[in-house]
Design a protein around this motif. Structure first.
Motif, PDB file in Angstrom:
ATOM      1  N   HIS A 442       5.149   6.407 -22.730  1.00 16.62           N
ATOM      2  CA  HIS A 442       6.252   7.371 -22.736  1.00 16.62           C
ATOM      3  C   HIS A 442       7.559   6.709 -22.317  1.00 16.62           C
ATOM      4  N   GLU A 443       7.501   5.896 -21.265  1.00 23.91           N
ATOM      5  CA  GLU A 443       8.721   5.212 -20.823  1.00 23.91           C
ATOM      6  C   GLU A 443       9.232   4.245 -21.891  1.00 23.91           C
ATOM      7  N   LYS A 444       8.298   3.554 -22.577  1.00 24.43           N
ATOM      8  CA  LYS A 444       8.720   2.626 -23.630  1.00 24.43           C
ATOM      9  C   LYS A 444       9.416   3.373 -24.769  1.00 24.43           C
ATOM     10  N   LYS A 449      14.331   5.222 -27.572  1.00 26.50           N
ATOM     11  CA  LYS A 449      15.223   6.313 -27.987  1.00 26.50           C
ATOM     12  C   LYS A 449      16.624   6.131 -27.398  1.00 26.50           C
ATOM     13  N   MET A 450      16.704   5.710 -26.131  1.00 26.55           N
ATOM     14  CA  MET A 450      18.019   5.487 -25.515  1.00 26.55           C
ATOM     15  C   MET A 450      18.754   4.337 -26.194  1.00 26.55           C
ATOM     16  N   ARG A 451      17.978   3.288 -26.584  1.00 27.87           N
ATOM     17  CA  ARG A 451      18.622   2.163 -27.276  1.00 27.87           C
ATOM     18  C   ARG A 451      19.196   2.603 -28.615  1.00 27.87           C
ATOM     19  N   LEU A 452      18.411   3.390 -29.361  1.00 25.50           N
ATOM     20  CA  LEU A 452      18.900   3.864 -30.657  1.00 25.50           C
ATOM     21  C   LEU A 452      20.061   4.833 -30.482  1.00 25.50           C
ATOM     22  N   ARG A 657      19.189   6.235 -38.008  1.00 24.84           N
ATOM     23  CA  ARG A 657      19.033   7.672 -37.770  1.00 24.84           C
ATOM     24  C   ARG A 657      17.617   8.128 -38.067  1.00 24.84           C
ATOM     25  N   ARG A 658      17.049   7.637 -39.166  1.00 26.14           N
ATOM     26  CA  ARG A 658      15.653   7.992 -39.436  1.00 26.14           C
ATOM     27  C   ARG A 658      14.730   7.469 -38.345  1.00 26.14           C
ATOM     28  N   GLN A 659      14.993   6.253 -37.879  1.00 26.37           N
ATOM     29  CA  GLN A 659      14.186   5.694 -36.796  1.00 26.37           C
ATOM     30  C   GLN A 659      14.351   6.505 -35.521  1.00 26.37           C
ATOM     31  N   PHE A 660      15.579   6.992 -35.251  1.00 25.29           N
ATOM     32  CA  PHE A 660      15.826   7.802 -34.053  1.00 25.29           C
ATOM     33  C   PHE A 660      15.042   9.109 -34.122  1.00 25.29           C
ATOM     34  N   THR A 664      12.189  10.211 -31.542  1.00 21.33           N
ATOM     35  CA  THR A 664      12.314  11.471 -30.811  1.00 21.33           C
ATOM     36  C   THR A 664      11.021  12.277 -30.890  1.00 21.33           C
ATOM     37  N   ARG A 665      10.454  12.347 -32.091  1.00 28.62           N
ATOM     38  CA  ARG A 665       9.168  13.046 -32.225  1.00 28.62           C
ATOM     39  C   ARG A 665       8.072  12.353 -31.419  1.00 28.62           C
ATOM     40  N   GLN A 666       8.070  11.023 -31.422  1.00 27.40           N
ATOM     41  CA  GLN A 666       7.067  10.297 -30.651  1.00 27.40           C
ATOM     42  C   GLN A 666       7.231  10.544 -29.148  1.00 27.40           C
ATOM     43  N   VAL A 667       8.488  10.653 -28.685  1.00 29.81           N
ATOM     44  CA  VAL A 667       8.734  10.928 -27.258  1.00 29.81           C
ATOM     45  C   VAL A 667       8.199  12.307 -26.887  1.00 29.81           C
ATOM     46  N   GLU A 668       8.438  13.301 -27.761  1.00 34.06           N
ATOM     47  CA  GLU A 668       7.933  14.645 -27.478  1.00 34.06           C
ATOM     48  C   GLU A 668       6.404  14.654 -27.440  1.00 34.06           C
ATOM     49  N   ILE A 669       5.767  13.971 -28.388  1.00 31.09           N
ATOM     50  CA  ILE A 669       4.302  13.922 -28.406  1.00 31.09           C
ATOM     51  C   ILE A 669       3.775  13.211 -27.163  1.00 31.09           C
ATOM     52  N   ALA A 670       4.400  12.069 -26.810  1.00 29.53           N
ATOM     53  CA  ALA A 670       3.955  11.322 -25.633  1.00 29.53           C
ATOM     54  C   ALA A 670       4.154  12.137 -24.359  1.00 29.53           C
ATOM     55  N   GLY A 671       5.266  12.890 -24.284  1.00 32.67           N
ATOM     56  CA  GLY A 671       5.485  13.731 -23.115  1.00 32.67           C
ATOM     57  C   GLY A 671       4.438  14.822 -22.993  1.00 32.67           C
TER      58      GLY A 671
END
Length: 758
Positions: A442-444, A449-452, A657-660, A664-671
């Motif tokens: 999740h942190e990774k 996401k912050m980098r993008l 933008r597509r990568q972002f 974002t979806r991966q961050v929500e799933i990981a959270g």
């Protein structure tokens, strides 16, 4: 022979194939305007060459000619993938059931570009080129992957495939061959195009070659050409060329015969397809017929059971009566056994009733002997014990549900309890490890996401800046120029980077890599007028600009002189102005001769030339050295048209933008996974706390409430007339509770396991 080909008709002038079939590297075939014959023994690549041309002209899906399809009766289909990899032979195993293909360019090797290009020309000098190219990566193993990495193009001139040497990806992580990377090699202003859709290239090809007056007629002409080229067994393609193409008089005389043959062949082919369909439909008929006959025989035998014979009673009725009698005997035996068990239970209940009555009388006598009536106090203690029992049962249900969530069951012995504690501890440790891994993931993803999120505004700002300016100068270089202008107090329009005064004409765009390799050091120099040079030099010397800069004093109004043809200097266009003559002299220091191949770099020394450079950007250097700079550079420095740079930035911004969105979806799933895992750990820790430091009791396997002997109650009644507290009766259900004091270690009714402690 008189040339009857109209001057305005397009004819094939040149065919280029790149890494196709048995042809390695780039191979070029030039064709005469009137006619051309491809001769050679079988297996020398004639069909391979024709299929390379068909891959460009024919619409997808590809149907290669019969010679490529015929594999000595095995009917092995050739595909774009097998041609790109260079399929040579398939090695059969010992059983002859499977084959292992062998390739000249096998998967897992070096990635490469494969494809073909066809150039048509008229007698008036007009030329067009259509090409189909695919990037064959190391991991591409099927025809569908080849199609996904294919680009199609149409150019209103000759397009040399050697221009693909040194082609770099538009952005990191993508294939070098793409629409964005190919835009630098074409001129969209004259109608050139590069697209991943074949239909756009074919539409431009049909319009240029005037194949039909309508879009529908053009499409039908392409379909007819594909059918004739594929030649699926209708006739021999060799006979077609010999009888109807190479011999002109017979072509007209036998047209009707050929048409009749074609119609007859079409009719026979339709009949063949119909017969094949019927055969496929009826192939299972014998099996179905046998099943039908078997079902008929079975039905006849069953009907015979139902019809009465001469005796007057059907066999089915006899069988049914026998089964009914067997069931009645079985049911009678079950009822008899249940009646005996009921009598036994009734006797046991009557015995327990008498014992209870005796116990009640003994208790009343003991209470009477004590001198006071203790009935109310005993009832109150019984009520409290029952309330405590109900609480224990509720906790038992809750504990069972919590343990079930972790695949465990409520323990029934002290050993089971200890084992349960060990298992829960192990699960807690495993869940903690999983939680740590999920937290790291999740942190990774949050960091990505912050980098993008930080990179997208920066790239958007860079795109906006490039869209508002004319030229290909980097942002930091433009800032240094403006800083100098503000410091010296002169208009920024008087300071020009030399690259802004140079440009590459469209006819020399194919040599862009070579030109930029040679001219980039001069293009990044800042041109300062002679009168401003002392002040600018002094200011730059006394200030830190945060980057490198080269100042060049320009001399105005010098005569312009030409450069030797074929050199980098001659391919550049100088912007008209007061420094045009001075720049033409400066370009004398960059008179590198442009050559096609690396072997041409070793040519003899020619006076007035500093060296040689290939189209891919490799140049000569002193002491027989050669230099090739392949480091990616976003800014060209040369020219004022930055449309290609804007397109590259837009592609990269869209990719970010597509990568972002994906991250974002991966961050929500990981959270969500992290929260779910934390909740599971909290539940597991609660179950462990419930089991820690408790004493387990469980009920008797069978029977109702235990019978409390008076020997447990009477000693609690002192002679003084004051009743002592009664012990809590043991629970019937599994629970975690304390053992009452002074409780007997076993029941007076024998070793039934009741009251055993863990």
């Amino acid at each position: 022979m008189t040339n009857t080909v109209p001057a305005g008709q397009f004819r094939i002038e040149q065919v280029q194939i790149l890494n196709w079939g048995g042809y390695a590297g780039l191979q070029v075939m030039r064709a005469g305007r009137t006619s051309v014959a491809i001769l050679g023994p079988s297996g020398r690549g004639k069909s391979t060459l024709l299929d390379a041309m068909a891959s460009v002209i024919m619409p997808n899906p590809q149907e290669f000619n019969q010679a490529a399809r015929d594999d000595k009766g095995r009917k092995r289909e050739r595909t774009v993938y097998s041609y790109a990899r260079g399929l040579t032979v398939s090695h059969q195993d010992d059983n002859g059931r499977s084959a292992t293909p062998s390739y000249l360019r096998p998967p897992g090797g070096t990635a490469f570009t494969s494809g073909a290009a066809i150039t048509w020309s008229t007698a008036t000098g007009k030329r067009v080129t259509a090409f189909r190219l695919a990037w064959v990566g190391t991991d591409i193993t099927d025809n569908a992957s080849i199609g996904n990495s294919t680009v199609y193009g149409f150019v209103h001139d000759v397009f040399d495939l050697t221009r693909l040497d040194g082609l770099k990806p538009a952005r990191s992580g993508t294939a070098p061959l793409s629409e964005a990377s190919m835009r630098h090699l074409i001129d969209p202003a004259r109608g050139d195009l590069v697209d991943h859709r074949q239909s756009r290239m074919h539409a431009a090809l049909r319009r240029a070659l005037q194949m039909g007056h309508t879009e529908e007629s053009q499409r039908m002409a392409m379909q007819l050409l594909r059918r004739a080229q594929a030649s699926k067994g209708i006739f021999s393609i060799n006979d077609l060329f010999k009888d109807f193409v190479l011999t002109e008089p017979r072509a007209l005389a036998r047209w009707d015969v050929t048409l009749d043959h074609y119609r007859e062949a079409s009719r026979l082919y339709d009949e063949f397809e119909l017969a094949k369909t019927k055969t496929e439909t009826l192939k299972d008929l014998p099996v179905v017929a046998e099943q039908y006959r078997s079902a008929g025989r079975d039905a006849s035998s069953r009907r015979a059971l139902a019809h009465p014979p001469d005796s007057g009673v059907a066999r089915l009725q006899v069988w049914h009566a026998s089964k009914t009698l067997d069931w009645a005997h079985s049911y009678e035996e079950d009822v008899r056994l249940e009646l005996a068990q009921a009598k036994e239970d009734l006797q046991g209940a009557q015995t327990r009733t008498r014992e209870a009555e005796d116990a009640e009388r003994g208790a009343l006598n003991a209470l009477t002997a004590s001198g006071e009536d203790q009935t109310g106090l005993i009832r109150e203690q019984i009520d409290r014990a029952q309330e405590k029992q109900r609480g224990i049962q509720a906790r038992c249900v809750t504990m069972t549900a919590r343990l079930k969530a972790f695949g465990q069951v409520l323990p029934s012995s002290s050993g089971d309890l200890e084992l349960l504690r060990v298992v829960l501890a192990q699960q807690a440790s495993e869940h903690a490890d999983d939680l740590g891994q999920l937290s790291q993931d999740h942190e990774k993803k949050v960091g990505e996401k912050m980098r993008l999120a930080a990179a997208i505004p920066q790239l958007k700002a860079e795109l906006d800046r490039v869209s508002k300016q004319a030229g290909n100068i980097p942002r930091d270089a433009d800032q240094r120029r403006r800083l100098i202008a503000d410091g010296v107090r002169i208009p920024v329009e008087r300071l020009h980077y030399i690259g802004e005064l140079l440009d590459i004409p469209p006819e020399h765009r194919g040599w862009e890599r070579a030109i930029l390799t040679i001219i980039r050091p001069l293009a990044s120099d800042l041109l300062v007028t002679a009168e401003d040079f002392p002040a600018v030099r002094a200011w730059v010397n006394s200030h830190n600009l945060g980057g490198d800069i080269t100042l060049v004093p320009g001399v105005a109004d010098l005569p312009v002189h030409a450069h030797k043809a074929g050199t980098v200097a001659a391919m550049l266009e100088i912007t008209p102005g007061p420094y045009q003559g001075w720049l033409s002299e400066e370009l004398d220091r960059f008179t590198y001769l442009c050559v096609e191949k690396d072997t041409d770099l070793e040519g003899p020394h020619v006076g007035g030339l500093l060296g040689r450079v290939t189209r891919a950007g490799m140049r000569t250097a002193p002491n027989r050295r050669v230099i090739k700079a392949d480091a990616p550079r976003r800014y060209r420095w040369v020219g004022r048209d930055n449309s290609a740079l804007r397109a590259e930035l837009e592609d990269e911004l869209g990719g970010l933008r597509r990568q972002f969105d994906d991250v974002t979806r991966q961050v929500e799933i990981a959270g969500g996974l992290l929260r779910a895992q934390q909740g599971r750990i909290d539940e597991l820790n609660g179950s462990r706390m419930t089991c820690r430091g408790t004493i387990l009791t469980w009920s008797r396997p069978r029977g109702a409430w235990p019978r409390w002997p008076m020997s447990w109650i009477v000693p609690t009644l002192p002679n003084s007339g004051r009743a002592a507290p009664l012990s809590t009766p043991p629970s019937r259900d599994c629970s975690t509770q304390e053992v009452p004091p002074n409780r007997p270690s076993r029941t007076p009714y024998g070793s039934t396991g009741y009251g055993e402690r863990s």
